[in-house]
Design a protein around this motif. Structure first.
Motif, PDB file in Angstrom:
ATOM      1  N   LYS A 102      -0.459  -5.023   3.122  1.00 36.11           N
ATOM      2  CA  LYS A 102      -1.275  -5.651   4.154  1.00 36.11           C
ATOM      3  C   LYS A 102      -2.135  -6.746   3.543  1.00 36.11           C
ATOM      4  CE  LYS A 102      -2.092  -2.800   8.189  1.00 36.11           C
ATOM      5  NZ  LYS A 102      -3.136  -2.203   9.042  1.00 36.11           N
ATOM      6  N   SER A 103      -2.261  -7.851   4.270  1.00 38.37           N
ATOM      7  CA  SER A 103      -3.163  -8.925   3.874  1.00 38.37           C
ATOM      8  C   SER A 103      -4.304  -8.989   4.881  1.00 38.37           C
ATOM      9  CB  SER A 103      -2.417 -10.264   3.842  1.00 38.37           C
ATOM     10  OG  SER A 103      -2.014 -10.633   5.155  1.00 38.37           O
ATOM     11  N   SER A 105      -4.874 -11.034   7.104  1.00 37.27           N
ATOM     12  CA  SER A 105      -4.425 -11.449   8.434  1.00 37.27           C
ATOM     13  C   SER A 105      -3.726 -10.328   9.196  1.00 37.27           C
ATOM     14  CB  SER A 105      -3.487 -12.655   8.315  1.00 37.27           C
ATOM     15  OG  SER A 105      -2.321 -12.309   7.575  1.00 37.27           O
ATOM     16  N   ASP A 106      -3.494  -9.192   8.547  1.00 40.15           N
ATOM     17  CA  ASP A 106      -2.764  -8.091   9.175  1.00 40.15           C
ATOM     18  C   ASP A 106      -3.667  -7.047   9.825  1.00 40.15           C
ATOM     19  OD1 ASP A 106      -0.171  -9.000   8.513  1.00 40.15           O
ATOM     20  OD2 ASP A 106      -0.421  -8.250   6.470  1.00 40.15           O
ATOM     21  N   GLU A 108      -7.933  -6.392  11.664  1.00 38.59           N
ATOM     22  CA  GLU A 108      -9.176  -6.986  12.152  1.00 38.59           C
ATOM     23  C   GLU A 108     -10.352  -6.105  11.765  1.00 38.59           C
ATOM     24  OE1 GLU A 108     -11.342  -8.335  16.345  1.00 38.59           O
ATOM     25  OE2 GLU A 108      -9.266  -7.612  16.347  1.00 38.59           O
TER      26      GLU A 108
END
Length: 203
Positions: A102-103, A105-106, A108
């Motif tokens: 996961k980055s 952007s993946d 919130e």
């Protein structure tokens, strides 16, 4: 940029873009991330972590090894006890469903908001997103999973309201007709409903 005149220990890691008031103190091995804002007279204890962009109002105390993850917001006069954790991920995973890492952007980030004068006891965990009301008190070791009303005293896992506290932090004593009183200051409060307590003018 971190104030040069602030009392920042040489072992603390304070990002260049963090804002630390000149009267604040950041102790041994604490980390203050980028764009964090630490207000006047604040204390950030040994080994504490203040996440990117976290807002800490004036006169807050963040004790040793507390973890305050972004996007938390602390109003003035908040006490965060030793080893308290403010989470920021509702659905934590290291990887995506396809197994890829996961980055940023993946997922919130969601935050914990703490209003004026509230206190969170040692080793409590606050599961974001939630709000802790003004002058509320979270007992040590609690797990907070929902909003806490103003002046509420909550304890346990999950944390539940077991009483009310005044601005002095002392449990209030029940009076007649929905009234409560602080045994230390004499300040009176009125309970409006099961989740609402308001201060009243003393006669």
């Amino acid at each position: 940029m971190a104030a040069i005149s602030a009392n920042i220990h040489s072992t603390a890691d304070v990002a260049d873009s963090a804002r630390v008031a000149a009267s604040a103190r950041v102790w041994h091995y604490a980390q203050v991330r980028e764009e964090a804002d630490i207000g006047e007279n604040c204390i950030v204890g040994r080994g504490a972590y203040i996440g990117t962009g976290v807002e800490v109002g004036d006169n807050c105390k963040i004790q040793n090894y507390a973890l305050v993850y972004e996007p938390a917001k602390l109003s003035p006069g908040v006490f965060v006890g030793p080893a308290v954790v403010f989470t920021n991920d509702q659905f934590p995973r290291a990887v995506n469903p396809d197994g890829s890492p996961k980055s940023a952007s993946d997922w919130e980030a969601v935050g914990v908001t703490v209003h004026e004068g509230a206190s969170i006891g040692a080793k409590s965990v606050c599961i974001a997103p939630l709000t802790i009301g003004a002058w509320a008190l979270v007992g040590s070791g609690s797990t907070v999973v929902k909003d806490v009303p103003d002046f509420a005293l909550v304890v346990g896992n999950p944390a539940r309201r077991v009483g009310w506290v005044g601005r002095a932090g002392h449990p209030l004593e029940k009076q007649a007709d929905g009234m409560w009183a602080c045994p230390r200051t004499g300040q009176k409060y009125r309970q409006v409903d099961s989740n609402t307590l308001i201060e009243v003018e003393n006669s």
